[in-house]
Scaffold this motif. Structure first.
Motif, PDB file in Angstrom:
ATOM      1  N   ALA A  62      78.054  22.158  44.157  1.00 51.10           N
ATOM      2  CA  ALA A  62      76.645  22.061  43.757  1.00 51.10           C
ATOM      3  C   ALA A  62      76.055  20.709  44.119  1.00 51.10           C
ATOM      4  O   ALA A  62      74.897  20.626  44.542  1.00 51.10           O
ATOM      5  N   ASP A  63      76.841  19.619  44.014  1.00 45.83           N
ATOM      6  CA  ASP A  63      76.293  18.301  44.335  1.00 45.83           C
ATOM      7  C   ASP A  63      75.950  18.160  45.818  1.00 45.83           C
ATOM      8  O   ASP A  63      75.117  17.344  46.186  1.00 45.83           O
ATOM      9  N   SER A  66      72.126  18.747  46.831  1.00 46.06           N
ATOM     10  CA  SER A  66      71.098  17.727  46.599  1.00 46.06           C
ATOM     11  C   SER A  66      70.611  17.149  47.920  1.00 46.06           C
ATOM     12  O   SER A  66      71.397  16.918  48.825  1.00 46.06           O
ATOM     13  N   VAL A  86      66.098  19.254  46.593  1.00 44.43           N
ATOM     14  CA  VAL A  86      66.937  19.699  45.478  1.00 44.43           C
ATOM     15  C   VAL A  86      67.548  18.480  44.800  1.00 44.43           C
ATOM     16  O   VAL A  86      68.025  17.563  45.457  1.00 44.43           O
ATOM     17  N   PRO A  88      70.009  17.308  41.141  1.00 46.00           N
ATOM     18  CA  PRO A  88      70.779  17.777  39.992  1.00 46.00           C
ATOM     19  C   PRO A  88      70.013  17.541  38.696  1.00 46.00           C
ATOM     20  O   PRO A  88      69.235  16.591  38.584  1.00 46.00           O
ATOM     21  N   LEU A  93      70.003  22.771  38.475  1.00 50.47           N
ATOM     22  CA  LEU A  93      69.338  22.102  39.586  1.00 50.47           C
ATOM     23  C   LEU A  93      67.832  22.175  39.393  1.00 50.47           C
ATOM     24  O   LEU A  93      67.325  23.125  38.794  1.00 50.47           O
TER      25      LEU A  93
END
Length: 175
Positions: A62-63, A66, A86, A88, A93
């Protein structure tokens, strides 16, 4: 006078139950310690508190989502340019969706709005939340798609946008 066996039996039962609980707890602790020795976890950098930068085989963290993505989406048969930033937000998000005229639609309006969403099971889902700049007659679209890593390390997300035909955006590789 009845014999005091019932009190002794109850006390014996309590001792047996506590012994079983203690033995099961010890077995679980030994199992967990053995698992950690057999499968050590990679250590994250302590100084920065950030996750390791190396991607999991076959997966995207997920990171890694960004940053700024650029591309297009198609609505009402017309291609529009898109910039999606995007960021976090805890376990979720947040994003800023900015659309503007593509080369083919030079007279089209531009606009932007805030989105929030999740990344799970390899799928990015973002929902429109609030307008920043709303052109007359436009509605927010929600995005859903699966990001993939290219050989050069860049990420490309191909997916859907509500009320529209599709979206394709790319985020350059992080050096």
């Amino acid at each position: 006078m009845p014999p005091p066996r019932k009190q002794n039996s109850a006390a014996l039962l309590v001792v047996v139950v506590l012994t079983i609980v203690a033995v099961l707890t010890a077995v679980v602790i030994v199992y967990v310690v053995a698992q950690k020795k057999d499968n050590p976890r990679p250590s994250a950098p302590v100084a920065t508190g950030q996750a390791p930068r190396t991607p999991r085989p076959g997966g995207i963290r997920a990171d890694e989502l960004s940053g700024t993505w650029t591309g297009t989406y198609t609505c009402s048969g017309r291609v529009r340019a898109l910039e999606l930033t995007v960021m976090p937000s805890g376990d979720d998000l947040e994003a800023e969706f900015v659309f503007y005229p593509s080369a083919e639609l030079s007279g089209e309006p531009h606009g932007s709005y805030v989105m929030s969403g999740t990344f799970g099971g390899g799928v990015l889902d973002l929902k429109g939340e609030a307008w920043i700049d709303q052109p007359s007659g436009y509605v927010m679209v929600d995005l859903s798609g699966v990001p993939a890593r290219a050989a050069d390390g860049s990420l490309t997300l191909t997916g859907t946008a509500t009320h529209c035909d599709g979206v394709t955006i790319t985020k350059p590789a992080v050096p």
